[in-house]
Write a protein that holds these residues in place. Structure first.
Motif, mmCIF file in Angstrom:
data_model
loop_
_atom_site.group_PDB
_atom_site.id
_atom_site.type_symbol
_atom_site.label_atom_id
_atom_site.label_comp_id
_atom_site.label_asym_id
_atom_site.label_seq_id
_atom_site.Cartn_x
_atom_site.Cartn_y
_atom_site.Cartn_z
ATOM 1 N N SER A 196 35.879 -31.432 44.862
ATOM 2 C CA SER A 196 35.909 -32.063 43.553
ATOM 3 C C SER A 196 36.859 -31.280 42.665
ATOM 4 O O SER A 196 37.326 -30.190 43.029
ATOM 5 N N THR A 197 37.135 -31.809 41.484
ATOM 6 C CA THR A 197 38.023 -31.123 40.554
ATOM 7 C C THR A 197 37.384 -29.869 39.981
ATOM 8 O O THR A 197 38.047 -29.081 39.310
ATOM 9 N N TYR A 198 36.095 -29.663 40.230
ATOM 10 C CA TYR A 198 35.400 -28.495 39.691
ATOM 11 C C TYR A 198 35.369 -27.336 40.673
ATOM 12 O O TYR A 198 34.895 -26.249 40.339
ATOM 13 N N ASP A 199 35.855 -27.534 41.896
ATOM 14 C CA ASP A 199 35.801 -26.492 42.916
ATOM 15 C C ASP A 199 37.021 -25.582 42.838
ATOM 16 O O ASP A 199 38.159 -26.065 42.707
ATOM 17 N N VAL A 200 36.791 -24.276 42.934
ATOM 18 C CA VAL A 200 37.889 -23.329 43.071
ATOM 19 C C VAL A 200 38.501 -23.518 44.453
ATOM 20 O O VAL A 200 37.795 -23.553 45.462
ATOM 21 N N VAL A 201 39.822 -23.683 44.518
ATOM 22 C CA VAL A 201 40.533 -23.888 45.773
ATOM 23 C C VAL A 201 41.539 -22.753 45.937
ATOM 24 O O VAL A 201 42.422 -22.582 45.097
ATOM 25 N N LEU A 202 41.406 -21.974 47.007
ATOM 26 C CA LEU A 202 42.289 -20.841 47.258
ATOM 27 C C LEU A 202 43.080 -21.085 48.542
ATOM 28 O O LEU A 202 42.613 -21.760 49.459
ATOM 29 N N SER A 203 44.277 -20.505 48.600
ATOM 30 C CA SER A 203 45.172 -20.721 49.723
ATOM 31 C C SER A 203 45.163 -19.534 50.672
ATOM 32 O O SER A 203 45.186 -18.382 50.238
ATOM 33 N N LEU A 257 45.595 -31.355 31.046
ATOM 34 C CA LEU A 257 44.361 -32.094 30.794
ATOM 35 C C LEU A 257 43.910 -32.832 32.048
ATOM 36 O O LEU A 257 42.746 -33.181 32.191
ATOM 37 N N ALA A 258 44.840 -33.067 32.961
ATOM 38 C CA ALA A 258 44.515 -33.767 34.198
ATOM 39 C C ALA A 258 44.565 -32.843 35.402
ATOM 40 O O ALA A 258 44.633 -33.285 36.528
ATOM 41 N N THR A 259 44.575 -31.537 35.141
ATOM 42 C CA THR A 259 44.762 -30.579 36.223
ATOM 43 C C THR A 259 43.517 -29.728 36.414
ATOM 44 O O THR A 259 42.996 -29.158 35.467
ATOM 45 N N GLY A 260 43.072 -29.643 37.654
ATOM 46 C CA GLY A 260 41.928 -28.784 37.975
ATOM 47 C C GLY A 260 42.356 -27.462 38.561
ATOM 48 O O GLY A 260 42.409 -26.456 37.877
ATOM 49 N N ARG A 261 42.721 -27.438 39.850
ATOM 50 C CA ARG A 261 43.067 -26.210 40.554
ATOM 51 C C ARG A 261 44.478 -26.314 41.116
ATOM 52 O O ARG A 261 44.967 -27.409 41.415
ATOM 53 N N TYR A 262 45.143 -25.185 41.331
ATOM 54 C CA TYR A 262 46.496 -25.201 41.854
ATOM 55 C C TYR A 262 46.694 -24.069 42.844
ATOM 56 O O TYR A 262 46.014 -23.046 42.788
ATOM 57 N N PHE A 263 47.659 -24.243 43.770
ATOM 58 C CA PHE A 263 47.845 -23.280 44.848
ATOM 59 C C PHE A 263 49.221 -23.491 45.477
ATOM 60 O O PHE A 263 49.851 -24.539 45.314
ATOM 61 N N PHE A 264 49.697 -22.478 46.206
ATOM 62 C CA PHE A 264 50.886 -22.600 47.036
ATOM 63 C C PHE A 264 50.460 -22.639 48.495
ATOM 64 O O PHE A 264 49.494 -21.976 48.889
ATOM 65 N N ARG A 265 51.183 -23.408 49.304
ATOM 66 C CA ARG A 265 50.932 -23.367 50.722
ATOM 67 C C ARG A 265 51.338 -21.994 51.254
ATOM 68 O O ARG A 265 52.211 -21.326 50.680
ATOM 69 N N ALA A 266 50.735 -21.558 52.336
ATOM 70 C CA ALA A 266 50.935 -20.199 52.825
ATOM 71 C C ALA A 266 52.387 -19.908 53.178
ATOM 72 O O ALA A 266 52.835 -18.754 53.094
ATOM 73 N N ASP A 267 53.168 -20.944 53.566
ATOM 74 C CA ASP A 267 54.577 -20.737 53.900
ATOM 75 C C ASP A 267 55.502 -20.934 52.705
ATOM 76 O O ASP A 267 56.732 -20.906 52.858
#
Length: 327
Positions: free
Chosen positions: A205-212, A151-161
């Motif tokens: 923002s929390t609405y933006d898609v964030v890619l790694s 409920l408090a999470t927007g986007r998630y990712f792994f660092r490249a390494d």
């Protein structure tokens, strides 16, 4: 005025044309291209034949997972991860490519997405409106290492390494909303630390898609709608000067190549001009190719390594995937 003109850096010699059209019996949920660019995986809402794996070299079908899925993604080793009521891993080169080699619980209604780490040792599982979980895969069986409220999470990712996992989150304190970026350190021995909370990078923002990517985080922040790279160390924005439609959860107008060095975006289109896609180098924002779509925009995107092919789904509800390649 954009800092760089897309047209000024567009190479007219790189014009992609329609290579093939792949029709389906129901709406498409997800599509992804394998790290070697040979396979396209498609998840649909069709309960009879929900998933498809297509050899892009000749359009022939391959064995695909049978149960209905919301999300599909490839790992760096070519394994296919399918997310639904459970998250399963499939080795498409094995003697039994339809047999899952691991299984992790997902959302009871199948509203699940997943993301493997670049080194294949971790996987993040997002159960819609429930939890974001982090699993370690290098042991004898998948082991849950972290869980946070979705409920408090927007986007998630792994660092490249693969040394850190991150996610965008929101929380309320005294009636005020606080948006943050949270980092979790990942150990080589399968341990993970507690989230370290920082402010969101400028413009996000929390609405933006964030890619790694190896070059940093990639996003299309609002309101600039400029394809932006955030350096891994400083997280300062480097705007690439490529105006694009802002990506969202319902309509993805941004995809990266499996190696994370190219992006495909859908530029903002003035009235009476055909919709198109642009393949962009993430190192300097150079537009290396363009795909003219016509009167209908794209609702989902996938990009092959090196930008060699682009796959998309029409936004008008047409039940097909269109694959484009250099003409």
């Amino acid at each position: 005025m954009w800092p760089h003109s897309c047209d000024a850096r567009y190479n007219p010699a790189m014009e992609y044309t329609l290579e093939r059209t792949l029709p389906f019996d129901d709406f498409v949920n997800a599509l992804t291209i394998s790290p070697d660019g040979a396979l396209l995986a498609v998840a649909t809402r069709d309960k009879r034949v929900p998933n498809h794996v297509i050899d892009l070299r000749d359009g022939s079908p391959r064995t695909a997972p049978r149960s209905q899925r919301r999300g599909l993604c490839f790992g760096a080793d070519g394994a296919l991860y399918a997310a639904g009521v459970s998250v399963e891993r499939f080795d498409l080169t094995a003697a039994r490519p339809g047999h899952a080699t691991l299984k992790i619980p997902g959302h009871k209604k199948g509203l699940t997405t997943c993301l493997p780490s670049p080194d294949g040792r971790w996987i993040a599982v997002h159960a819609h409106h429930e939890t974001l979980q982090l699993w370690h895969l290098a042991g004898a069986a998948p082991a849950l290492r972290g869980s946070w409220s979705a409920l408090a999470t927007g986007r998630y990712f792994f660092r490249a390494d693969s040394a850190a996992f991150g996610f965008v989150a929101s929380a309320y304190d005294a009636g005020r909303r606080h948006d943050t970026l949270q980092h979790v350190a990942l150990g080589a021995d399968g341990t993970c630390g507690a989230p370290v909370v920082t402010a969101l990078p400028e413009g996000l923002s929390t609405y933006d898609v964030v890619l790694s990517s190896p070059l940093g985080l990639i996003a299309i922040p609002f309101p600039d709608q400029d394809l932006t790279r955030y350096d891994w160390h400083s997280l300062r924005p480097h705007r690439l000067g490529v105006e694009a439609v802002k990506a969202s959860t319902m309509r993805c107008d941004l995809a990266l190549s499996p190696d994370g060095t190219f992006a495909v975006v859908q530029p903002v289109t003035p009235a009476r001009r055909p919709w198109s896609l642009q393949v962009v180098s993430l190192s300097d924002g150079t537009v290396i190719a363009r795909v003219v779509l016509g009167d209908v925009s794209a609702a989902m995107l996938a990009l092959a390594p090196g930008g060699r092919r682009v796959a998309c789904v029409p936004s008008d509800g047409t039940r097909e995937v269109r694959v484009y390649a250099p003409g």
